[in-house]
Design an enzyme around this catalytic site. Structure first.
Site, PDB file in Angstrom:
ATOM      1  N   HIS A  80       7.435  -5.763   8.856  1.00 31.29           N
ATOM      2  CA  HIS A  80       7.412  -5.855  10.330  1.00 31.29           C
ATOM      3  C   HIS A  80       6.103  -6.453  10.794  1.00 31.29           C
ATOM      4  O   HIS A  80       5.806  -6.456  11.973  1.00 31.29           O
ATOM      5  CB  HIS A  80       7.564  -4.457  10.947  1.00 31.29           C
ATOM      6  N   ASP A  84      16.590  -0.297  -4.469  1.00 35.63           N
ATOM      7  CA  ASP A  84      15.270   0.019  -3.912  1.00 35.63           C
ATOM      8  C   ASP A  84      14.269   0.215  -5.047  1.00 35.63           C
ATOM      9  O   ASP A  84      14.656   0.546  -6.172  1.00 35.63           O
ATOM     10  CB  ASP A  84      15.317   1.342  -3.128  1.00 35.63           C
ATOM     11  N   MET A  85      12.976   0.059  -4.732  1.00 31.18           N
ATOM     12  CA  MET A  85      11.962   0.403  -5.736  1.00 31.18           C
ATOM     13  C   MET A  85      11.293   1.694  -5.272  1.00 31.18           C
ATOM     14  O   MET A  85      10.803   1.776  -4.155  1.00 31.18           O
ATOM     15  CB  MET A  85      10.936  -0.715  -5.873  1.00 31.18           C
ATOM     16  N   LYS A 100       5.690  -4.065   0.964  1.00 30.42           N
ATOM     17  CA  LYS A 100       4.308  -3.681   0.630  1.00 30.42           C
ATOM     18  C   LYS A 100       4.303  -2.471  -0.313  1.00 30.42           C
ATOM     19  O   LYS A 100       3.493  -2.386  -1.220  1.00 30.42           O
ATOM     20  CB  LYS A 100       3.544  -3.348   1.914  1.00 30.42           C
ATOM     21  N   GLN A 139       7.158  -4.347  -5.003  1.00 28.83           N
ATOM     22  CA  GLN A 139       6.135  -3.836  -4.074  1.00 28.83           C
ATOM     23  C   GLN A 139       4.798  -4.565  -4.273  1.00 28.83           C
ATOM     24  O   GLN A 139       4.234  -4.539  -5.366  1.00 28.83           O
ATOM     25  CB  GLN A 139       5.933  -2.342  -4.342  1.00 28.83           C
ATOM     26  N   ARG A 195       7.632   9.249   5.152  1.00 25.22           N
ATOM     27  CA  ARG A 195       7.025   7.972   4.727  1.00 25.22           C
ATOM     28  C   ARG A 195       6.926   7.002   5.900  1.00 25.22           C
ATOM     29  O   ARG A 195       5.991   6.218   5.996  1.00 25.22           O
ATOM     30  CB  ARG A 195       7.815   7.358   3.560  1.00 25.22           C
ATOM     31  N   ARG A 196       7.910   7.086   6.841  1.00 29.43           N
ATOM     32  CA  ARG A 196       7.825   6.235   8.049  1.00 29.43           C
ATOM     33  C   ARG A 196       6.646   6.675   8.920  1.00 29.43           C
ATOM     34  O   ARG A 196       5.956   5.867   9.512  1.00 29.43           O
ATOM     35  CB  ARG A 196       9.113   6.289   8.888  1.00 29.43           C
ATOM     36  N   ARG A 224      13.735  -8.576  -2.848  1.00 30.79           N
ATOM     37  CA  ARG A 224      13.215  -8.110  -1.560  1.00 30.79           C
ATOM     38  C   ARG A 224      11.747  -7.713  -1.777  1.00 30.79           C
ATOM     39  O   ARG A 224      11.453  -6.803  -2.540  1.00 30.79           O
ATOM     40  CB  ARG A 224      14.010  -6.900  -1.088  1.00 30.79           C
TER      41      ARG A 224
HETATM   42  P1  FDA Z   1       2.697  -2.569   8.282  1.00 32.71           P
HETATM   43  O1  FDA Z   1       2.741  -1.182   7.774  1.00 32.71           O
HETATM   44  O2  FDA Z   1       1.458  -3.355   8.126  1.00 32.71           O
HETATM   45  O3  FDA Z   1       3.112  -2.556   9.807  1.00 32.71           O
HETATM   46  C1  FDA Z   1       3.101  -3.717  10.626  1.00 32.71           C
HETATM   47  C2  FDA Z   1       3.588  -3.303  11.998  1.00 32.71           C
HETATM   48  O4  FDA Z   1       4.980  -2.924  11.916  1.00 32.71           O
HETATM   49  C3  FDA Z   1       2.887  -2.053  12.579  1.00 32.71           C
HETATM   50  O5  FDA Z   1       1.746  -2.417  13.283  1.00 32.71           O
HETATM   51  C4  FDA Z   1       3.969  -1.480  13.463  1.00 32.71           C
HETATM   52  O6  FDA Z   1       4.025  -2.155  14.695  1.00 32.71           O
HETATM   53  C5  FDA Z   1       5.230  -1.779  12.717  1.00 32.71           C
HETATM   54  N1  FDA Z   1       5.615  -0.669  11.816  1.00 32.71           N
HETATM   55  C6  FDA Z   1       5.576  -0.646  10.465  1.00 32.71           C
HETATM   56  N2  FDA Z   1       6.036   0.534   9.989  1.00 32.71           N
HETATM   57  C7  FDA Z   1       6.355   1.252  11.082  1.00 32.71           C
HETATM   58  C8  FDA Z   1       6.882   2.547  11.251  1.00 32.71           C
HETATM   59  N3  FDA Z   1       7.170   3.325  10.224  1.00 32.71           N
HETATM   60  N4  FDA Z   1       7.101   2.972  12.521  1.00 32.71           N
HETATM   61  C9  FDA Z   1       6.834   2.197  13.583  1.00 32.71           C
HETATM   62  N5  FDA Z   1       6.332   0.957  13.487  1.00 32.71           N
HETATM   63  C10 FDA Z   1       6.106   0.490  12.257  1.00 32.71           C
HETATM   64  N6  FDA Z   1       9.203   0.423   0.288  1.00 32.71           N
HETATM   65  C11 FDA Z   1       9.286   0.778  -1.008  1.00 32.71           C
HETATM   66  O7  FDA Z   1       8.311   1.258  -1.589  1.00 32.71           O
HETATM   67  N7  FDA Z   1      10.477   0.599  -1.673  1.00 32.71           N
HETATM   68  C12 FDA Z   1      11.573   0.029  -1.089  1.00 32.71           C
HETATM   69  O8  FDA Z   1      12.615  -0.114  -1.740  1.00 32.71           O
HETATM   70  C13 FDA Z   1      11.463  -0.369   0.268  1.00 32.71           C
HETATM   71  N8  FDA Z   1      12.531  -0.959   0.909  1.00 32.71           N
HETATM   72  C14 FDA Z   1      12.342  -1.481   2.170  1.00 32.71           C
HETATM   73  C15 FDA Z   1      13.365  -2.224   2.762  1.00 32.71           C
HETATM   74  C16 FDA Z   1      13.159  -2.821   3.997  1.00 32.71           C
HETATM   75  C17 FDA Z   1      14.251  -3.644   4.614  1.00 32.71           C
HETATM   76  C18 FDA Z   1      11.907  -2.651   4.666  1.00 32.71           C
HETATM   77  C19 FDA Z   1      11.644  -3.305   5.995  1.00 32.71           C
HETATM   78  C20 FDA Z   1      10.914  -1.882   4.100  1.00 32.71           C
HETATM   79  C21 FDA Z   1      11.114  -1.283   2.860  1.00 32.71           C
HETATM   80  N9  FDA Z   1      10.118  -0.509   2.268  1.00 32.71           N
HETATM   81  C22 FDA Z   1      10.249  -0.144   0.950  1.00 32.71           C
HETATM   82  C23 FDA Z   1       8.937  -0.030   3.061  1.00 32.71           C
HETATM   83  C24 FDA Z   1       7.730  -0.940   2.897  1.00 32.71           C
HETATM   84  O9  FDA Z   1       7.169  -0.794   1.616  1.00 32.71           O
HETATM   85  C25 FDA Z   1       6.622  -0.599   3.941  1.00 32.71           C
HETATM   86  O10 FDA Z   1       6.173   0.710   3.711  1.00 32.71           O
HETATM   87  C26 FDA Z   1       7.084  -0.705   5.394  1.00 32.71           C
HETATM   88  O11 FDA Z   1       7.885  -1.845   5.595  1.00 32.71           O
HETATM   89  C27 FDA Z   1       5.852  -0.823   6.337  1.00 32.71           C
HETATM   90  O12 FDA Z   1       5.107  -1.950   6.042  1.00 32.71           O
HETATM   91  P2  FDA Z   1       5.161  -3.319   6.898  1.00 32.71           P
HETATM   92  O13 FDA Z   1       5.167  -4.428   5.937  1.00 32.71           O
HETATM   93  O14 FDA Z   1       6.286  -3.321   7.850  1.00 32.71           O
HETATM   94  O15 FDA Z   1       3.785  -3.490   7.643  1.00 32.71           O
END
Ligand code: FDA
Length: 308
Positions: free
Chosen positions: A229, A132-133, A185, A161, A290-291, A182
């Site tokens: 997502h 992870d980062m 954002k 990221q 964070r979620r 991977r």
């Molecule tokens: P965005 O935040 O734009 O959301 C798009 C849509 O997805 C929203 O409108 C909603 O519908 C849905 N959604 C997103 N997050 C949600 C939530 N928490 N609850 C409910 N719905 C949600 N970050 C990091 O800094 N280091 C890491 O190592 C990782 N590792 C990692 C692994 C994997 C497999 C994933 C999917 C994500 C990570 N992340 C991470 C987290 C990443 O940086 C980011 O914060 C989240 O994925 C949310 O951003 P989205 O790109 O999903 O889009």
């Protein structure tokens, strides 16, 4: 950054709240939307169910910023056990680790031998380990360790990221290693002088990096995984890949357990590769905050659990 988002990120770093809030049953209940349970068995059972839908998984044991070597050793032993149990059950789950969970932030180098032995064990079992980062304080050391280990082992991938200004350069430096990357954002509160703040810009940067990774995947042996997502970004990446003649089966998306489940099923039905990251463990509070920060509307589920 919205005010609620700032409050959640601040809470994720607050020791007092981390100690206090998880004791409330309504908060414990709300987190179950994002984790199958606190123990490994719950995570393995979830992985089995998800696999029955043709979806692969990554397991991550929650915890970060350990303060003592003994905790780091325990976490490392836990991951060895995960690898053993995954192999015994014939599952296809990768593992994903945070380096501060294994001791990166401690003053000794002891943890490095733990990490190496974990990567070796993963390799012996033919499995795969993702790094992870974490927040920007750890990006240099995480990349340096990844460079070292990747030149010895092929079964290790790294997260980058798109909100950091530096990511494009990091990516270019990683390319000679033909790594698995991977792309996310970014989930931490970073200062304006090192990270983009506006969602629109972070999204645009994600797409730019994704297109670059797709081109490199065609040219070299790198393995990109798009962890988002975001439906718009997913459609754009699918369109770019189709334009380059990349088959759907070669395109990997990654998502988190419990988020946009309908989209998860749809991606697999449409022929794309999907991997779900399943988090579990009792140290869920900072991760859960964070979620909530990513989508403050999730607070609604916390409040709902308070009233029913
Ligand atoms: P965005 O935040 O734009 O959301 C798009 C849509 O997805 C929203 O409108 C909603 O519908 C849905 N959604 C997103 N997050 C949600 C939530 N928490 N609850 C409910 N719905 C949600 N970050 C990091 O800094 N280091 C890491 O190592 C990782 N590792 C990692 C692994 C994997 C497999 C994933 C999917 C994500 C990570 N992340 C991470 C987290 C990443 O940086 C980011 O914060 C989240 O994925 C949310 O951003 P989205 O790109 O999903 O889009």
């Amino acid at each position: 950054m919205g005010i609620l988002r700032s409050i959640f990120i601040w809470s994720s770093e607050n020791d007092r709240l981390t100690d206090l809030l998880p004791r409330y049953p309504f908060i414990r209940k709300a987190v179950l939307r994002f984790i199958p349970g606190e123990d490994l068995e719950s995570a393995l059972s979830a992985a089995e169910i998800i696999y029955s839908h043709g979806i692969h998984t990554v397991l991550t044991y929650l915890g970060e910023n350990v303060t003592q070597q003994v905790e780091a050793d325990q976490n490392s032993r836990h991951y060895h056990d995960v690898l053993k149990r995954v192999s015994e059950r014939g599952l296809t789950c990768h593992i994903s680790v945070k380096l501060t969970q294994l001791g990166l932030n401690l003053d000794t180098d002891l943890w490095l031998s733990n990490l190496r032995s974990l990567v070796e064990h993963t390799s012996k079992l033919g499995n795969f380990i993702w790094i992870d980062m974490e927040s920007s304080d750890y990006v240099d050391s995480t990349l340096e360790i990844f460079h070292r280990l990747r030149s010895e082992f092929s079964n290790i991938g790294i997260c980058l990221q798109s909100y950091l200004y530096r990511t494009f350069e990091d990516l270019e430096r990683l390319l000679p290693l033909s790594p698995a990357i991977r792309l996310v954002k970014g989930a931490y509160a970073e200062p304006r002088d090192i990270a983009y703040k506006k969602k629109k810009v972070v999204d645009e940067n994600f797409l730019k990096h994704a297109i670059y990774l797709l081109r490199e995947a065609q040219r070299t042996g790198i393995w990109p995984a798009f962890a988002t997502h975001d439906p718009k970004l997913i459609r754009q990446i699918q369109g770019e890949a189709a334009g380059m003649g990349i088959p759907k089966k070669a395109l990997e998306f990654q998502m988190l357990y419990g988020i946009r489940r309908d989209d998860q099923i749809r991606l697999v039905r449409d022929g794309y590769r999907l991997r779900i990251l399943i988090s579990y463990g009792s140290a869920w509070f900072p991760w859960y905050m964070r979620r909530l920060a990513e989508r403050p509307a999730n607070l609604f589920f916390v409040l709902k659990n308070f009233f029913i």
